[in-house]
Design a protein around this motif. Sequence first.
Motif, mmCIF file in Angstrom:
data_model
loop_
_atom_site.group_PDB
_atom_site.id
_atom_site.type_symbol
_atom_site.label_atom_id
_atom_site.label_comp_id
_atom_site.label_asym_id
_atom_site.label_seq_id
_atom_site.Cartn_x
_atom_site.Cartn_y
_atom_site.Cartn_z
ATOM 1 N N PHE A 101 0.872 -1.056 -0.418
ATOM 2 C CA PHE A 101 -0.203 -0.251 0.369
ATOM 3 C C PHE A 101 0.894 1.250 0.043
ATOM 4 C CE2 PHE A 101 -3.646 -3.061 1.225
ATOM 5 C CZ PHE A 101 -4.635 -1.906 0.718
ATOM 6 N N ARG B 281 -3.022 0.227 -3.568
ATOM 7 C CA ARG B 281 -2.025 -1.010 -2.974
ATOM 8 C C ARG B 281 -1.545 -1.168 -5.210
ATOM 9 N NH1 ARG B 281 -0.247 -5.891 -2.924
ATOM 10 N NH2 ARG B 281 -0.161 -6.536 -0.378
ATOM 11 N N TRP C 257 -5.361 5.892 -0.273
ATOM 12 C CA TRP C 257 -4.019 4.691 -0.508
ATOM 13 C C TRP C 257 -4.674 4.408 -2.059
ATOM 14 C CZ3 TRP C 257 -0.620 3.620 3.440
ATOM 15 C CH2 TRP C 257 -0.975 4.448 4.541
ATOM 16 N N ALA D 129 -7.807 -4.998 -1.734
ATOM 17 C CA ALA D 129 -8.076 -3.659 -1.614
ATOM 18 C C ALA D 129 -9.335 -3.073 -2.701
ATOM 19 C CB ALA D 129 -6.557 -2.512 -1.729
#
Length: 462
Positions: free
Chosen positions: A100, A109, A107, A331
Amino acid sequence: MDPLATAWSALGGDPALLARVSTVERPGALRARLPVRETARACVGACALAAAELGARRAGLAGAPAVRVDDGAVATAFVSERHLRIDGRAPVAFAPLSRFWRTADGWVRTHANYPHHRARLLTALGVPDRPEAVAAALAERSAREAEEAVYAAGGLAVALRTPGEWAAHEQGAAVGRLPLVERGRLDCAPPRACTRVGRDPLLPAAGLRVLDLTRVVAGPVATRTLALLGADVLRVDAPWLPELPDQHADTGFGKRSARLDLVADRSTFEELLATADVVVTGYRPGALERLGPAPAALAERRPGVVVAQLSAWGTRGPWGGRRGFDSLVQAATGIAAVEGSPRRPGALPAQALDHGTGYLLAAGVLRALTEQLDGGGSRIVRVALARTAGWLLDGAADERAGSEGTPGGGGCEEVPADAWLAQRESPLGTLRYALSPVSFAGGPDDWARPPGPWAADPARWG
């Protein structure tokens, strides 16, 4: 509904057979906020029950053997890559650029374990191969902008989403409409001959040829399970696609491994397809169809074949043709936000989407083989990591496993893995490895052969 009953129903199984399954519950296994332990147990239990059902038919038994699912065995197998030792050496973990990263608004990933994926990530960002350079570039972009830019360059990046955001996404809606296991009939091929198998041990897939066109974890877990159950599994990889040696060692038990250019060596590929009983594919949707393994084309050339397809995001929707991995699906679907928070994402205690989906895929193949004994027909089985993720998230509404502060509710000891580990010599060296959690009375307790070097075998059936 009980997760095992849900999985077994999705596979088209007779609900009366559920009485054959007993469980050993270990509350410390696979601790998480989401009901990972229960979901993992259900995937393995459904696979073991499908194996027992097919084994009983092929061995002429009056009823399916008893199935026993132990949470300790399941938890050990779901992190098999962590338990693997080769001459005492621990496997190589995720690459430095697979993680991440903070973005301007949240965020993202990334997945860069393979050299070509790492190169495409760096190209998309226009930075050198240094973590600090990647961090700086991503910090200047929004998560969605980074997601699209990296995918446009052929790399792998996914913005962190909440479950609600994923449900509102067009791909999330498309996946949500899919069954947990897609099953279908491709033609009117005659019933499969019920060739008898022995009972010491009982190998439900003995004598069946499985062409393994999968990579990474979920697909190889499925074919590793079919190999345990007696199938002749030949994994075939393209010469230009690299493989991670430790990953291959972990999922290569019971199989042979070959490299083959499916275009230049088309005649060899056609020979393999012509006598395969099962073809398992794990490449992104559409990537192999131009070379021949489209389900309808396979059924036409090989009536009675079972085609099993694995994808990350499903075959429909705007992401239907995208590459994906377990960590990225966690994610995108909101799992990482639930296991952590939207402010700091977390992760499941295992690559549970990969492993769970792999056992569901193997179960789908076994059930298709059983159904062919009476109903005939070439069969198609499809599963997707994102659909398994949705099932896991749906289970949270019933289980309410844990609280935001303490994953899994806390207070439970982790389960020692020693009882489900074994050691043997192999062409790769001395291996310590996790045993399969697929267990039924009279069934195998280990693979007939250890893994060998990747791509060391000829591209032909044994």
